[in-house]
Motif scaffolding. Structure first.
Motif, mmCIF file in Angstrom:
data_model
loop_
_atom_site.group_PDB
_atom_site.id
_atom_site.type_symbol
_atom_site.label_atom_id
_atom_site.label_comp_id
_atom_site.label_asym_id
_atom_site.label_seq_id
_atom_site.Cartn_x
_atom_site.Cartn_y
_atom_site.Cartn_z
ATOM 1 N N GLU A 179 0.760 -1.423 -6.016
ATOM 2 C CA GLU A 179 1.636 -3.061 -4.340
ATOM 3 C C GLU A 179 0.636 -2.337 -3.112
ATOM 4 O OE1 GLU A 179 5.890 -4.697 -3.820
ATOM 5 O OE2 GLU A 179 5.473 -3.529 -5.168
ATOM 6 N N ALA A 180 0.668 -1.183 -2.914
ATOM 7 C CA ALA A 180 0.680 -0.869 -1.814
ATOM 8 C C ALA A 180 -1.499 -0.841 -1.272
ATOM 9 C CB ALA A 180 1.271 0.725 -1.843
ATOM 10 N N ALA A 181 -1.724 -0.862 -2.712
ATOM 11 C CA ALA A 181 -3.154 -0.841 -2.756
ATOM 12 C C ALA A 181 -3.687 -1.989 -2.533
ATOM 13 C CB ALA A 181 -3.963 -0.123 -3.933
ATOM 14 N N GLU A 182 -2.736 -2.947 -2.422
ATOM 15 C CA GLU A 182 -3.008 -4.335 -2.499
ATOM 16 C C GLU A 182 -2.701 -5.119 -1.270
ATOM 17 O OE1 GLU A 182 -0.715 -6.364 -6.078
ATOM 18 O OE2 GLU A 182 -1.833 -5.724 -7.630
ATOM 19 N N ARG A 183 -1.907 -4.493 -0.733
ATOM 20 C CA ARG A 183 -1.352 -4.681 0.432
ATOM 21 C C ARG A 183 -2.707 -4.583 1.834
ATOM 22 N NH1 ARG A 183 3.833 -3.393 -0.652
ATOM 23 N NH2 ARG A 183 3.429 -1.052 0.008
ATOM 24 N N VAL A 184 -3.569 -3.261 1.196
ATOM 25 C CA VAL A 184 -4.619 -3.171 1.699
ATOM 26 C C VAL A 184 -5.367 -3.896 1.532
ATOM 27 C CG1 VAL A 184 -6.456 -1.019 2.750
ATOM 28 C CG2 VAL A 184 -3.920 -0.030 1.803
#
Length: 438
Positions: A20-25
């Motif tokens: 999820e954090a990687a997708e936000r990036v």
């Protein structure tokens, strides 16, 4: 004992949080201009997003590095080199490290315009090398001969000569003579040089007719050094500024590949007699310094069994000036120079001339330029003895254990990645690029 759930299905929930954090990036990057054109607010926003994702990568890999590595290597039945490992990780664990496509796009950009995705590779390599299970397996994978060397080996055994762009290799009188021949850039190091050096070291070690190895710089075409031998000018700053220096293919491969092979030897599954007690093929090495050994050139001297220098040569490790870490020199140089001189060399960029008393801490013999050839041949003969190999193995074990080297390289993988994208390095690279183009 049964295996636990796959890391992406583990009840700790770290993998879903990381993805999820990687997708936000990725979503935020899609809205931003390139790195050099962002406003302060945009830079702060993407830095915070990267930081949150990287904190989760570290937590995930701290908990699951062995499971990730086992997935990528078939429970350590397959030996993947670093480049293969990070590429496999990008496919098996999307969002953990950058894809090949992402890195290829970044490789075409100058250092100042890059996003710094290689830092995520550094996080993965750090976690793998820190593991007492996965780490030694990766080190062994990097000690195996390269595919290129194995392809060239039959011709080299037959002819005793291999010509490459950056290195000329010749076997003569039982000596593998490696000559660095990048005469256009004073033997400055880049990815081409690292690949050619590892190929040459592999061939020298795999050839049973070779008993000792020699490394020396060839004659240059540079206007200031035309017709003169030069050892090495260190990292190619032009390539660094233009974005051509890779974390995995240059900075890490250099240390875990040919330089480590100079120390430990090449790991060959060839069924030769004696492989049960000596699985690695290692040989003594001599280095001869003409002109200068700067940066990476000086780092190299720390792994040779005997080092000679011309009386007009000098040595330096300008790491602080360049903004990066000088390979494994921080681990090794204290054994030779002691803590005070080591700090002067690395932190202050002190230059040591061969005629200074302190130079004898770094080299074994200093001779006049016209006497260096003869001194080299004497040193090669001195190391061509039956007991030399066993004793050098024990010396290396006493001076730098595999565990100590692995622990250093684990932290180096991340710290060097961070340095590669530090703002001071970006600024220095930009200034160098402007000087080179102006």
């Amino acid at each position: 004992m049964t295996a636990g759930p796959p890391p992406e299905e583990h009840p700790d929930g770290l993998w879903p949080a990381l993805t999820e954090a990687a997708e936000r990036v990725e979503k935020l990057l899609a809205t931003l201009p390139e790195a050099g054109a962002r406003s302060p607010a945009e830079r702060a926003g993407i830095a915070a997003a990267h930081d949150a994702a990287r904190a989760l990568r570290v937590r995930f890999l701290d908990a699951h590095a062995d499971a990730v590595y086992d997935r990528l290597t078939g429970h350590r039945r397959v030996h993947l080199r670093l480049a293969e490992l990070v590429e496999a990780a990008a496919t098996a664990f999307p969002g953990l490290v950058p894809t090949r496509r992402r890195l290829a796009a970044e490789r075409s950009l100058p250092q100042a315009a890059k996003e710094g995705h290689e830092i995520d590779q550094g996080i993965l390599v750090r976690a793998v090398l820190r593991s007492p299970v996965a780490g030694p397996h990766l080190l062994d994978a990097m000690l195996r001969p390269t595919a290129r060397a194995l392809e060239l080996l039959p011709d080299f055994l037959r002819t005793g000569v291999v010509e490459m762009e950056a290195v000329h290799l010749e076997r003569r009188d039982g000596v593998a003579r490696l000559t660095m021949c990048r005469d256009d850039c004073l033997n400055a190091e880049d990815g081409r040089q690292v690949d050619d050096m590892e190929t040459a070291v592999d061939l020298a070690l795999l050839d049973p007719a070779v008993r000792v190895g020699l490394l020396r710089g060839g004659e240059m075409n540079h206007p200031r050094y035309r017709g003169k031998r030069v050892f090495s000018a260190g990292i190619n700053l032009k390539y660094l500024s233009s974005g051509g220096i890779s974390l995995v293919d240059f900075l890490l491969r250099r240390e875990l590949g040919y330089i480590h092979k100079l120390v430990r030897g090449v790991l060959a599954d060839d069924g030769r007699p004696g492989s049960w007690h000596s699985p690695r093929i290692d040989k003594p090495w001599v280095a001869a310094v003409d002109g200068f050994a700067i940066g990476g050139g000086a780092q190299l001297l720390l792994v040779f069994d005997r080092v000679l220098a011309s009386s007009d040569a000098y040595f330096s490790l300008p790491a602080a000036k360049e903004g990066i870490i000088p390979g494994v020199a921080n681990l090794r140089i204290g054994r030779f120079a002691g803590p005070r001189l080591s700090r002067q060399l690395i932190l202050e960029g002190r230059r040591i001339w061969a005629k200074e008393p302190e130079a004898r801490l770094l080299v074994d013999e200093v001779v006049e330029p016209d006497e260096l050839d003869a001194a080299v041949e004497r040193s090669l003969a001195r190391l061509d003895g039956d007991a030399v190999l066993a004793n050098r193995r024990m010396l290396h074990l006493a001076e730098e254990s595999p565990h100590e080297f692995r622990a250093y390289m684990a932290e180096f993988a991340l710290q060097q990645a961070l340095r590669l994208y530090g703002q001071d390095v970006i600024d220095k690279a930009g200034r160098f690029e402007r000087r080179a183009s102006g």
